[in-house]
Design an enzyme around this catalytic site. Sequence first.
Site, PDB file in Angstrom:
ATOM      1  CD  GLU A   1       2.937  12.262   4.911  1.00 50.17           C
ATOM      2  OE1 GLU A   1       3.539  12.271   5.999  1.00 50.17           O
ATOM      3  OE2 GLU A   1       2.388  11.257   4.435  1.00 50.17           O
TER       4      GLU A   1
ATOM      5  CE  LYS B   1       0.203   4.029   8.456  1.00 51.31           C
ATOM      6  NZ  LYS B   1       1.045   4.342   9.618  1.00 51.31           N
TER       7      LYS B   1
HETATM    8  N1  PSU Z   1       2.102   5.436   4.748  1.00 51.86           N
HETATM    9  C1  PSU Z   1       3.251   4.736   4.813  1.00 51.86           C
HETATM   10  N2  PSU Z   1       4.148   5.046   5.780  1.00 51.86           N
HETATM   11  C2  PSU Z   1       3.905   6.048   6.689  1.00 51.86           C
HETATM   12  C3  PSU Z   1       2.699   6.787   6.621  1.00 51.86           C
HETATM   13  C4  PSU Z   1       1.820   6.422   5.636  1.00 51.86           C
HETATM   14  O1  PSU Z   1       3.465   3.824   4.018  1.00 51.86           O
HETATM   15  O2  PSU Z   1       4.758   6.301   7.551  1.00 51.86           O
HETATM   16  C5  PSU Z   1       2.427   7.862   7.642  1.00 51.86           C
HETATM   17  C6  PSU Z   1       1.587   9.011   7.042  1.00 51.86           C
HETATM   18  O3  PSU Z   1       2.150  10.230   7.486  1.00 51.86           O
HETATM   19  C7  PSU Z   1       0.218   8.803   7.647  1.00 51.86           C
HETATM   20  C8  PSU Z   1       0.570   8.237   8.988  1.00 51.86           C
HETATM   21  O4  PSU Z   1      -0.528   9.998   7.750  1.00 51.86           O
HETATM   22  O5  PSU Z   1       1.629   7.329   8.698  1.00 51.86           O
HETATM   23  C9  PSU Z   1      -0.587   7.566   9.695  1.00 51.86           C
HETATM   24  O6  PSU Z   1      -0.175   7.258  10.987  1.00 51.86           O
HETATM   25  P1  PSU Z   1      -1.215   6.747  12.086  1.00 51.86           P
HETATM   26  O7  PSU Z   1      -1.708   5.409  11.595  1.00 51.86           O
HETATM   27  O8  PSU Z   1      -0.388   6.653  13.322  1.00 51.86           O
HETATM   28  O9  PSU Z   1      -2.303   7.760  12.130  1.00 51.86           O
END
Ligand code: PSU
Length: 326
Positions: A23, A179
């Site tokens: 990704e 995360k």
């Molecule tokens: N984990 C991190 N930092 C990030 C992400 C994940 O520590 O920036 C990114 C990944 O690409 C994940 C996305 O798929 O954040 C999820 O975002 P949201 O919660 O807006 O769906």
Amino acid sequence: MNVYISDSIQEALLAGEPIVALETAVLTAGLPKTKWNTNFGSCPSYIDSEKPINNALAQSMTDAVQTNGALPAWVAVVNGTLRIGLTSDEVTQLTSNPVAGKVSLATLAQAMHAKQSAGTTVATTLLACRLASTKNPIRVFATGGIGGIHQNWTNRLDISADLTALATTPTCVIASGAKSILDIPATVESLETIGVPVLGLGTSMFPRFIEQNIEDDPAVHQVHSPSEVAEICTHHWQHLQLHSGVLTTVPVPENVALQHGTLIESLNQAEESWARTKQPSSTRTPFLLESMAKSTQGKSLIANLALLCNNAKAAAKIAVSFASKL
Ligand code: PSU
Ligand code: MN
């Protein structure tokens, strides 16, 4: 063209060769776009200090996948096209684009319509794995941490589309948990609800991203080798005809793991400083990441980079093992 699959990825898919999807939201929105800063301590050997950190990390992940026998498939939206399999020049262009943010399932169509360039989240990259071939999707995907259920969800519901995509895509995602700002127990429970097996490669606890685990962390099913992961995936997709993803968690390498509690303290400090800057919200993530990297003397950044490369390596091994079972 709306969806473009590179020739080398198309050929590898047809030949059943091992591929690892990667990704790019982590490159455009999750890592510094600056070169290594001496405030972060010494630069890890696998990061090219002459390049912006996000670009140097992409190169390291590419190398980790290739040296372990698989083909990397970087996914991104480039000028409105969902591209599967970027060249290294295309990765460099994306990582140096100051306006490239991240797109998830709810924003992908509008980004295509506006001919934007952006990094793809786990959800959007999973969609790309499925679009690559309906009969034979990309089966393995490496990232740092998945999105999930945010804290305080009883007051304000914020659930990542990464869970929606995991529920509907037969791909094995390799990550060091979710995360760290999320409600981890709720996220793990929801993975059970949507029928996603959660494995732990060398761990019996759901990893805490860049931090060490603590005793009461949620349990995962421990496996001991990439081939065990591939065998469980075969049961899930082929024998049981299930169409959901499999989450394989891999802990951050022990030598760089942060002690539990370090992150929250440093994050709170960073949030307070950001609030004082009165900058627009688009600057928040890079600001927080940079100030956390500084306040942990680079430890948070080094752990993040190390787990991304380690996950790319584990994913390549799983992809090789899965391809050998076809
Ligand atoms: N984990 C991190 N930092 C990030 C992400 C994940 O520590 O920036 C990114 C990944 O690409 C994940 C996305 O798929 O954040 C999820 O975002 P949201 O919660 O807006 O769906
Ligand atoms: Mn969200």
